[in-house]
Design a protein around this motif. Structure first.
Motif, PDB file in Angstrom:
ATOM      1  N   LYS A 145     -28.751 -18.457 -10.841  1.00 43.12           N
ATOM      2  CA  LYS A 145     -27.645 -18.587  -9.899  1.00 43.12           C
ATOM      3  C   LYS A 145     -26.325 -18.747 -10.321  1.00 43.12           C
ATOM      4  O   LYS A 145     -25.517 -18.216  -9.421  1.00 43.12           O
ATOM      5  N   ASN A 146     -26.091 -19.398 -11.407  1.00 44.08           N
ATOM      6  CA  ASN A 146     -24.793 -19.282 -11.866  1.00 44.08           C
ATOM      7  C   ASN A 146     -24.061 -18.154 -12.642  1.00 44.08           C
ATOM      8  O   ASN A 146     -23.061 -17.992 -12.857  1.00 44.08           O
ATOM      9  N   SER A 147     -24.628 -17.116 -12.522  1.00 44.45           N
ATOM     10  CA  SER A 147     -24.372 -15.730 -13.124  1.00 44.45           C
ATOM     11  C   SER A 147     -22.985 -15.441 -12.356  1.00 44.45           C
ATOM     12  O   SER A 147     -23.075 -15.171 -11.369  1.00 44.45           O
ATOM     13  N   GLN A 150     -23.246 -11.873 -10.359  1.00 45.46           N
ATOM     14  CA  GLN A 150     -23.562 -11.852  -9.003  1.00 45.46           C
ATOM     15  C   GLN A 150     -22.602 -12.104  -7.700  1.00 45.46           C
ATOM     16  O   GLN A 150     -22.795 -12.032  -6.785  1.00 45.46           O
ATOM     17  N   LEU A 151     -21.336 -12.469  -8.369  1.00 48.76           N
ATOM     18  CA  LEU A 151     -20.408 -13.083  -7.178  1.00 48.76           C
ATOM     19  C   LEU A 151     -19.557 -12.060  -6.925  1.00 48.76           C
ATOM     20  O   LEU A 151     -19.268 -11.032  -7.824  1.00 48.76           O
ATOM     21  N   LYS A 152     -19.132 -11.758  -5.679  1.00 48.92           N
ATOM     22  CA  LYS A 152     -18.317 -10.830  -4.990  1.00 48.92           C
ATOM     23  C   LYS A 152     -16.874 -11.217  -5.258  1.00 48.92           C
ATOM     24  O   LYS A 152     -16.627 -12.568  -5.776  1.00 48.92           O
ATOM     25  N   SER A 187     -13.558 -24.684   6.176  1.00 48.51           N
ATOM     26  CA  SER A 187     -13.248 -23.863   7.225  1.00 48.51           C
ATOM     27  C   SER A 187     -14.469 -22.949   7.516  1.00 48.51           C
ATOM     28  O   SER A 187     -15.306 -22.612   6.555  1.00 48.51           O
ATOM     29  N   ARG A 188     -14.794 -22.659   8.722  1.00 46.84           N
ATOM     30  CA  ARG A 188     -15.899 -21.738   9.350  1.00 46.84           C
ATOM     31  C   ARG A 188     -15.694 -20.335   8.455  1.00 46.84           C
ATOM     32  O   ARG A 188     -16.769 -19.728   8.397  1.00 46.84           O
ATOM     33  N   ILE A 189     -14.530 -19.799   8.229  1.00 45.74           N
ATOM     34  CA  ILE A 189     -14.435 -18.590   7.783  1.00 45.74           C
ATOM     35  C   ILE A 189     -14.988 -18.480   6.256  1.00 45.74           C
ATOM     36  O   ILE A 189     -15.502 -17.692   5.790  1.00 45.74           O
ATOM     37  N   THR A 190     -14.450 -19.526   5.736  1.00 50.78           N
ATOM     38  CA  THR A 190     -14.933 -19.700   4.318  1.00 50.78           C
ATOM     39  C   THR A 190     -16.481 -19.592   4.030  1.00 50.78           C
ATOM     40  O   THR A 190     -17.176 -18.944   3.153  1.00 50.78           O
ATOM     41  N   ILE A 191     -16.919 -20.661   4.893  1.00 52.54           N
ATOM     42  CA  ILE A 191     -18.464 -20.856   4.863  1.00 52.54           C
ATOM     43  C   ILE A 191     -19.146 -19.410   5.262  1.00 52.54           C
ATOM     44  O   ILE A 191     -20.188 -19.066   4.585  1.00 52.54           O
ATOM     45  N   ARG A 192     -18.715 -18.702   6.209  1.00 54.18           N
ATOM     46  CA  ARG A 192     -19.171 -17.392   6.683  1.00 54.18           C
ATOM     47  C   ARG A 192     -19.284 -16.254   5.669  1.00 54.18           C
ATOM     48  O   ARG A 192     -20.299 -15.954   5.406  1.00 54.18           O
ATOM     49  N   ARG A 193     -18.094 -16.339   4.975  1.00 51.19           N
ATOM     50  CA  ARG A 193     -18.147 -15.388   3.554  1.00 51.19           C
ATOM     51  C   ARG A 193     -19.213 -15.667   2.635  1.00 51.19           C
ATOM     52  O   ARG A 193     -19.861 -14.727   2.183  1.00 51.19           O
ATOM     53  N   TYR A 194     -19.290 -16.883   2.446  1.00 54.83           N
ATOM     54  CA  TYR A 194     -20.548 -17.359   1.420  1.00 54.83           C
ATOM     55  C   TYR A 194     -21.723 -17.165   1.891  1.00 54.83           C
ATOM     56  O   TYR A 194     -22.487 -16.644   1.250  1.00 54.83           O
ATOM     57  N   MET A 195     -22.032 -17.344   3.205  1.00 53.23           N
ATOM     58  CA  MET A 195     -23.486 -17.438   3.794  1.00 53.23           C
ATOM     59  C   MET A 195     -23.744 -15.665   3.724  1.00 53.23           C
ATOM     60  O   MET A 195     -24.895 -15.477   3.874  1.00 53.23           O
ATOM     61  N   GLU A 196     -22.692 -14.956   4.155  1.00 55.67           N
ATOM     62  CA  GLU A 196     -22.955 -13.601   4.251  1.00 55.67           C
ATOM     63  C   GLU A 196     -23.502 -13.052   3.018  1.00 55.67           C
ATOM     64  O   GLU A 196     -24.225 -12.021   2.737  1.00 55.67           O
ATOM     65  N   TYR A 197     -22.514 -13.529   2.034  1.00 52.03           N
ATOM     66  CA  TYR A 197     -23.028 -13.250   0.453  1.00 52.03           C
ATOM     67  C   TYR A 197     -24.377 -13.544   0.146  1.00 52.03           C
ATOM     68  O   TYR A 197     -25.125 -12.959  -0.402  1.00 52.03           O
ATOM     69  N   MET A 198     -24.793 -14.712   0.506  1.00 53.38           N
ATOM     70  CA  MET A 198     -26.160 -15.183   0.241  1.00 53.38           C
ATOM     71  C   MET A 198     -27.359 -14.521   1.238  1.00 53.38           C
ATOM     72  O   MET A 198     -28.507 -14.218   0.674  1.00 53.38           O
ATOM     73  N   VAL A 199     -26.743 -13.840   2.223  1.00 54.76           N
ATOM     74  CA  VAL A 199     -27.745 -12.930   3.195  1.00 54.76           C
ATOM     75  C   VAL A 199     -27.784 -11.753   2.151  1.00 54.76           C
ATOM     76  O   VAL A 199     -29.019 -11.377   2.197  1.00 54.76           O
ATOM     77  N   SER A 200     -26.879 -11.327   1.686  1.00 53.58           N
ATOM     78  CA  SER A 200     -26.766  -9.843   0.787  1.00 53.58           C
ATOM     79  C   SER A 200     -27.770 -10.127  -0.324  1.00 53.58           C
ATOM     80  O   SER A 200     -28.426  -8.884  -0.734  1.00 53.58           O
ATOM     81  N   ILE A 201     -27.812 -11.216  -0.800  1.00 58.75           N
ATOM     82  CA  ILE A 201     -28.761 -11.280  -2.230  1.00 58.75           C
ATOM     83  C   ILE A 201     -30.178 -11.946  -1.711  1.00 58.75           C
ATOM     84  O   ILE A 201     -31.024 -12.585  -2.688  1.00 58.75           O
ATOM     85  N   GLN A 202     -30.306 -12.241  -0.497  1.00 55.42           N
ATOM     86  CA  GLN A 202     -31.623 -12.502  -0.067  1.00 55.42           C
ATOM     87  C   GLN A 202     -31.975 -13.816  -0.179  1.00 55.42           C
ATOM     88  O   GLN A 202     -33.162 -14.259  -0.234  1.00 55.42           O
ATOM     89  N   GLU A 203     -31.151 -14.893  -0.201  1.00 51.60           N
ATOM     90  CA  GLU A 203     -31.012 -16.264  -0.333  1.00 51.60           C
ATOM     91  C   GLU A 203     -31.206 -16.971   1.131  1.00 51.60           C
ATOM     92  O   GLU A 203     -31.916 -17.914   1.215  1.00 51.60           O
ATOM     93  N   VAL A 221     -31.424 -18.551   8.509  1.00 50.22           N
ATOM     94  CA  VAL A 221     -32.663 -19.120   8.077  1.00 50.22           C
ATOM     95  C   VAL A 221     -32.707 -19.220   6.476  1.00 50.22           C
ATOM     96  O   VAL A 221     -32.555 -18.224   5.934  1.00 50.22           O
ATOM     97  N   LYS A 222     -33.367 -20.215   5.829  1.00 50.34           N
ATOM     98  CA  LYS A 222     -33.471 -20.400   4.489  1.00 50.34           C
ATOM     99  C   LYS A 222     -34.389 -19.075   4.095  1.00 50.34           C
ATOM    100  O   LYS A 222     -35.333 -18.913   4.560  1.00 50.34           O
ATOM    101  N   GLY A 223     -34.094 -18.492   2.780  1.00 42.93           N
ATOM    102  CA  GLY A 223     -34.864 -17.436   2.669  1.00 42.93           C
ATOM    103  C   GLY A 223     -36.212 -17.889   1.931  1.00 42.93           C
ATOM    104  O   GLY A 223     -36.275 -18.999   1.369  1.00 42.93           O
ATOM    105  N   GLU A 224     -37.221 -17.031   2.226  1.00 39.44           N
ATOM    106  CA  GLU A 224     -38.707 -17.375   1.708  1.00 39.44           C
ATOM    107  C   GLU A 224     -38.998 -17.062   0.371  1.00 39.44           C
ATOM    108  O   GLU A 224     -38.273 -16.121  -0.072  1.00 39.44           O
TER     109      GLU A 224
END
Length: 224
Positions: A145-147, A150-152, A187-203, A221-224
């Motif tokens: 995860k620390n690679s 992988q980060l945008k 901030s909600r904007i900051t969290i949204r950017r990171y969570m959308e990234y986590m969606v993109s890598i299926q976390e 929802v937490k990824g399975e």
């Protein structure tokens, strides 16, 4: 609540480990033992989820305690916390099945990583009846995860890991951007950017919820 037993003969170090442990959500220290003999007597009679164990102690040292635990089929998870850096000793401790090994002096960040790693394993093995390969890969850190690759651009690994830790410990299986922003005071904007990234890598998985009034909102929802 994760029940933690600290086995440490130095009272000051024991209190630091207690403070560190209880600063992390869902962990509580139920007992501090000053040597392995006292710890073994306690573990035999009480339910313990995690032992934070020093190696060099009087009466019964950490390695001998581990041997005795395993010989008596006590499979409680253990994190070794010690100044011992001898390769043979480290190898021996890992062969008795410790979750992690922290060399004194260590920083709070590294201590928290060890407990987060334990919590991930605990939740995967206690909340599911069937374990899939991807679950085991999370426990054994096959996916790094620390690679940074992988980060945008514009995302920070420390912020990302803070959000991951918050989500892993979040009691509900689904949550909104606002829920995590409130927990972390970001901030909600900051969290949204990171969570959308986590969606993109299926976390995470993202679903849209339509309310009777107002704009639809994203539910994560937490990824399975």
């Amino acid at each position: 609540m994760i029940k933690v037993l600290i086995v440490e003969d130095d009272p000051m170090v024991a209190q630091i480990n207690k403070k560190y442990s209880e600063s992390i959500e869902n962990f509580t220290v139920i007992k501090i033992c000053k040597d392995g003999k006292e710890a073994f007597s306690y573990i035999k009679e009480n339910n313990v989820d995690l032992v934070i164990l020093d190696i060099y102690m009087p009466k019964l040292n950490g390695v001998d305690l581990l041997k005795k635990m395993r010989k008596n089929q006590i499979l409680t998870d253990v994190i070794a916390v010690t100044a011992a850096q001898n390769v043979e000793k480290v190898d021996q401790v890992f062969k008795y099945g410790v979750v992690d090994y922290l060399i004194k002096p260590f920083e709070y960040k590294r201590f928290k990583e060890a407990l987060d790693k334990f919590m991930l394993k605990y939740k995967l093995l206690h909340e599911k009846t069937i374990v899939e390969q991807k679950d085991l890969d999370k426990i054994t850190n096959i996916k790094n995860k620390n690679s940074k690759t992988q980060l945008k651009k514009g995302l920070n690994i420390r912020t990302l890991n803070r959000i991951r830790s918050c989500i892993e410990c979040y009691k509900q299986t689904s949550f909104t951007n606002d829920d995590i922003a409130e927990k972390l005071k970001l901030s909600r904007i900051t969290i949204r950017r990171y969570m959308e990234y986590m969606v993109s890598i299926q976390e995470l998985k993202s679903e849209i919820e339509y309310g009777p009034i107002g704009r639809p909102k994203n539910i994560y929802v937490k990824g399975e």
